[in-house]
Design an enzyme around this catalytic site. Structure first.
Site, PDB file in Angstrom:
ATOM      1  N   ASP A  68       0.868  -1.177   0.000  1.00 38.69           N
ATOM      2  CA  ASP A  68       0.000   0.000   0.000  1.00 38.69           C
ATOM      3  C   ASP A  68       0.908   1.231   0.000  1.00 38.69           C
ATOM      4  O   ASP A  68       2.073   1.172   0.396  1.00 38.69           O
ATOM      5  CB  ASP A  68      -0.947  -0.019   1.200  1.00 38.69           C
ATOM      6  CG  ASP A  68      -2.139   0.927   0.991  1.00 38.69           C
ATOM      7  OD1 ASP A  68      -2.184   1.634  -0.039  1.00 38.69           O
ATOM      8  OD2 ASP A  68      -3.026   0.964   1.871  1.00 38.69           O
ATOM      9  N   GLY A  75       0.827   4.278   1.494  1.00 35.89           N
ATOM     10  CA  GLY A  75       1.195   5.060   2.672  1.00 35.89           C
ATOM     11  C   GLY A  75       0.253   6.192   3.022  1.00 35.89           C
ATOM     12  O   GLY A  75       0.140   6.564   4.190  1.00 35.89           O
ATOM     13  N   ASP A  92      -2.902   8.092  -2.627  1.00 31.83           N
ATOM     14  CA  ASP A  92      -4.250   8.656  -2.708  1.00 31.83           C
ATOM     15  C   ASP A  92      -4.595   9.441  -1.453  1.00 31.83           C
ATOM     16  O   ASP A  92      -3.882   9.379  -0.458  1.00 31.83           O
ATOM     17  CB  ASP A  92      -5.269   7.525  -2.903  1.00 31.83           C
ATOM     18  CG  ASP A  92      -5.239   6.512  -1.757  1.00 31.83           C
ATOM     19  OD1 ASP A  92      -4.162   6.339  -1.136  1.00 31.83           O
ATOM     20  OD2 ASP A  92      -6.275   5.896  -1.472  1.00 31.83           O
ATOM     21  N   GLN A  95     -11.528   6.853  -5.281  1.00 33.85           N
ATOM     22  CA  GLN A  95     -12.072   7.457  -4.069  1.00 33.85           C
ATOM     23  C   GLN A  95     -13.456   8.028  -4.407  1.00 33.85           C
ATOM     24  O   GLN A  95     -14.035   7.632  -5.402  1.00 33.85           O
ATOM     25  CB  GLN A  95     -11.104   8.524  -3.531  1.00 33.85           C
ATOM     26  CG  GLN A  95      -9.804   7.938  -2.973  1.00 33.85           C
ATOM     27  CD  GLN A  95      -9.997   7.135  -1.687  1.00 33.85           C
ATOM     28  OE1 GLN A  95     -11.036   7.198  -1.035  1.00 33.85           O
ATOM     29  NE2 GLN A  95      -8.988   6.335  -1.320  1.00 33.85           N
ATOM     30  N   ASP A 149      -8.244  -7.456   1.423  1.00 34.88           N
ATOM     31  CA  ASP A 149      -7.281  -7.606   2.505  1.00 34.88           C
ATOM     32  C   ASP A 149      -7.926  -7.067   3.757  1.00 34.88           C
ATOM     33  O   ASP A 149      -8.773  -6.189   3.699  1.00 34.88           O
ATOM     34  CB  ASP A 149      -6.002  -6.810   2.241  1.00 34.88           C
ATOM     35  CG  ASP A 149      -6.193  -5.336   2.545  1.00 34.88           C
ATOM     36  OD1 ASP A 149      -6.795  -4.638   1.721  1.00 34.88           O
ATOM     37  OD2 ASP A 149      -5.783  -4.890   3.642  1.00 34.88           O
ATOM     38  N   CYS A 197     -11.952 -27.974   9.169  1.00 31.62           N
ATOM     39  CA  CYS A 197     -10.791 -27.197   8.725  1.00 31.62           C
ATOM     40  C   CYS A 197      -9.548 -28.081   8.695  1.00 31.62           C
ATOM     41  O   CYS A 197      -9.308 -28.854   9.621  1.00 31.62           O
ATOM     42  CB  CYS A 197     -10.579 -26.002   9.662  1.00 31.62           C
ATOM     43  SG  CYS A 197      -9.152 -24.988   9.234  1.00 31.62           S
ATOM     44  N   CYS A 254      -6.401 -26.908   8.451  1.00 30.24           N
ATOM     45  CA  CYS A 254      -5.194 -26.125   8.734  1.00 30.24           C
ATOM     46  C   CYS A 254      -4.302 -26.866   9.737  1.00 30.24           C
ATOM     47  O   CYS A 254      -4.737 -27.827  10.384  1.00 30.24           O
ATOM     48  CB  CYS A 254      -5.555 -24.724   9.241  1.00 30.24           C
ATOM     49  SG  CYS A 254      -5.948 -24.615  10.998  1.00 30.24           S
ATOM     50  N   CYS A 272      -5.924 -26.940  13.289  1.00 31.03           N
ATOM     51  CA  CYS A 272      -7.051 -27.861  13.465  1.00 31.03           C
ATOM     52  C   CYS A 272      -6.647 -29.320  13.250  1.00 31.03           C
ATOM     53  O   CYS A 272      -7.296 -30.234  13.761  1.00 31.03           O
ATOM     54  CB  CYS A 272      -8.206 -27.460  12.547  1.00 31.03           C
ATOM     55  SG  CYS A 272      -8.896 -25.860  13.001  1.00 31.03           S
ATOM     56  N   HIS A 277      -5.104 -20.551  11.870  1.00 29.46           N
ATOM     57  CA  HIS A 277      -6.480 -20.987  11.634  1.00 29.46           C
ATOM     58  C   HIS A 277      -7.323 -19.877  10.988  1.00 29.46           C
ATOM     59  O   HIS A 277      -8.018 -20.116   9.995  1.00 29.46           O
ATOM     60  CB  HIS A 277      -7.164 -21.466  12.918  1.00 29.46           C
ATOM     61  CG  HIS A 277      -8.631 -21.632  12.698  1.00 29.46           C
ATOM     62  ND1 HIS A 277      -9.162 -22.689  11.986  1.00 29.46           N
ATOM     63  CD2 HIS A 277      -9.672 -20.795  12.973  1.00 29.46           C
ATOM     64  CE1 HIS A 277     -10.465 -22.514  11.858  1.00 29.46           C
ATOM     65  NE2 HIS A 277     -10.808 -21.372  12.446  1.00 29.46           N
TER      66      HIS A 277
HETATM   67  N1  PRF Z   1      -6.466   3.974   0.371  1.00 28.98           N
HETATM   68  C1  PRF Z   1      -5.277   3.305   0.559  1.00 28.98           C
HETATM   69  N2  PRF Z   1      -5.187   2.241   1.379  1.00 28.98           N
HETATM   70  C2  PRF Z   1      -6.298   1.835   2.026  1.00 28.98           C
HETATM   71  C3  PRF Z   1      -7.535   2.484   1.879  1.00 28.98           C
HETATM   72  C4  PRF Z   1      -7.643   3.609   0.998  1.00 28.98           C
HETATM   73  O1  PRF Z   1      -8.687   4.228   0.796  1.00 28.98           O
HETATM   74  C5  PRF Z   1      -8.443   1.800   2.694  1.00 28.98           C
HETATM   75  C6  PRF Z   1      -9.866   2.111   2.906  1.00 28.98           C
HETATM   76  N3  PRF Z   1     -10.618   1.024   3.341  1.00 28.98           N
HETATM   77  C7  PRF Z   1      -7.725   0.760   3.322  1.00 28.98           C
HETATM   78  N4  PRF Z   1      -6.430   0.805   2.905  1.00 28.98           N
HETATM   79  N5  PRF Z   1      -4.197   3.725  -0.083  1.00 28.98           N
HETATM   80 ZN    ZN Z   2      -8.245 -24.474  11.285  1.00 29.81          ZN
END
Ligand code: PRF
Ligand code: ZN
Length: 373
Positions: free
Chosen positions: A94, A96, A148, A190, A267, A305, A307, A310, A336
């Protein structure tokens, strides 16, 4: 030849859900799929070998955290993110910006970028689109994210318009400074809860030929129904033949809703965070292993499960470790919980391949009780 491709292998006949294969320089990601979070170049309490056993394909890390500690130069010295943390599979970082807003104090945002105080040593740090891309180029993940501005919820129409327009201008700067062909840069939609702004942002981004697309700015405190509306409006406007990633989501129900709208990647810190609170995720339920009823319960956490946890340990054993605050408790629960969420998205993928998605998973969409958070 591009280093990246996305093949759609099945489309649901009743919803926008799809199953695909995203190819990266470090391997494939079968979508829809949940991606575990490894903020500081590790998924907390889990080794890469254990992580691979959960079914994890692509995992996430964070520019903000790694820039502050240990710094991208050290990661580069260790051979780049993959080698440094010994994860040979696909990775995403990501950018930052979002983390600056949610985690640091004294931030100031201008057209140039964001200035904030390091929580470590109080030093002022500047992140700009160029700097974020430079750091992500040095870290070397397969997928990197545009820098962003994610407005808070609630925010006025005017504020969100400004943030959305700035996010587009920042994207243009990110594209200009991105150098490595072996890294895919994903732009981020966005637009807050304003569907006209979402529509404009998604339409504008769709015109650019990017290797994948993300939807940001959801799961920031808005009501669940709004999130569903945002995703249903946004996802179908993004190019069909590119992977779509919903950032920071989610729960079982949120993922099913988003998959039905055509989202491919997710994620969330939930499985690992809850593990560290002694909580097991079991087919949509949350179990606190400290509960007295688990003390002498010698069944595995989830009988269905497969894993490592488990397959080898009982609820009673994990309950004992949690009560004793043994670190192994958090490892076993993380293994798990991650397996559980990945297995959930894998089961959804199977159902899409067999055109049974709505029949098998539709009930998740209609039942707000299923919302765990
Ligand atoms: N922008 C970025 N990372 C993120 C978000 C976002 O809007 C969000 C919003 N759920 C999580 N991680 N760059
Ligand atoms: Zn498990």
């Amino acid at each position: 030849m591009s280093n990246f491709s996305f093949q759609l292998v099945a489309n649901c006949s009743q919803t926008q859900a799809r199953a695909g294969v995203f190819s990266t320089p470090h391997g494939i990601v079968e979508t829809p799929r949940f991606m575990p979070v490894g903020t500081l170049a590790n998924v907390k309490t889990v080794t890469p070998a254990q992580l691979a056993d959960t079914g994890a394909q692509m995992i996430l890390s964070n520019t903000y955290h790694l820039h502050l500690q240990p710094g991208e130069k050290i990661v580069a010295g260790g051979g780049g993110l993959h080698k440094f943390m010994a994860w040979d599979g696909p990775m995403l970082t990501d950018s930052g910006g979002f983390q600056v807003f949610s985690l640091s104090e004294m931030r100031k945002i201008t057209e140039e970028g964001v200035v904030f105080r390091s929580p470590h040593d109080g030093q002022m740090i500047k992140l700009t689109p160029e700097k974020s891309i430079e750091i992500q180029n040095i870290l070397g993940a397969d997928v990197i994210m545009a820098f962003d501005e994610c407005p808070p919820y609630p925010a006025t129409y005017q504020e969100v318009t400004a943030a959305t327009d700035r996010t587009y201008r920042w994207l243009e700067r990110c594209i200009k400074s991105h150098q490595r062909l072996d890294q895919a840069l994903f732009p981020i939609v966005q637009g807050g809860v304003y569907l006209d702004l979402r529509t404009r942002a998604a339409t504008d981004l769709a015109k650019l030929d990017m290797p994948g697309y993300a939807i940001g700015g959801v799961s920031v405190g808005e009501p669940p129904e709004l999130m569903a509306q945002i995703v249903r409006t946004t996802a179908p406007l993004l190019p069909r033949n590119k992977p779509r990633y919903l950032m920071g989501v989610g729960t079982y129900r949120e993922m099913v809703i988003a998959i039905a709208a055509g989202v491919d990647l997710f994620d969330c810190v939930i499985p690992t965070r809850w593990a560290r609170h002694g909580t097991a995720m079991v087919q949509g339920e949350r179990w606190n292993l400290k509960n007295a009823k688990f003390r002498e319960d010698f069944a595995p956490i989830d009988k269905t499960c497969h894993c490592y946890t488990c397959s080898n340990f009982s609820r009673a054993y994990v309950s004992h470790l949690v009560r004793s605050q043994e670190i192994l408790a958090y490892t076993l629960l993380s293994i798990h919980n991650i397996t559980e969420l990945i297995r959930f998205t894998q089961a959804i993928r199977e159902s899409i391949l067999q055109n049974r998605f709505l029949t098998e998973f539709g009930h998740w969409m209609n039942d707000p009780e299923k919302d765990l958070e």
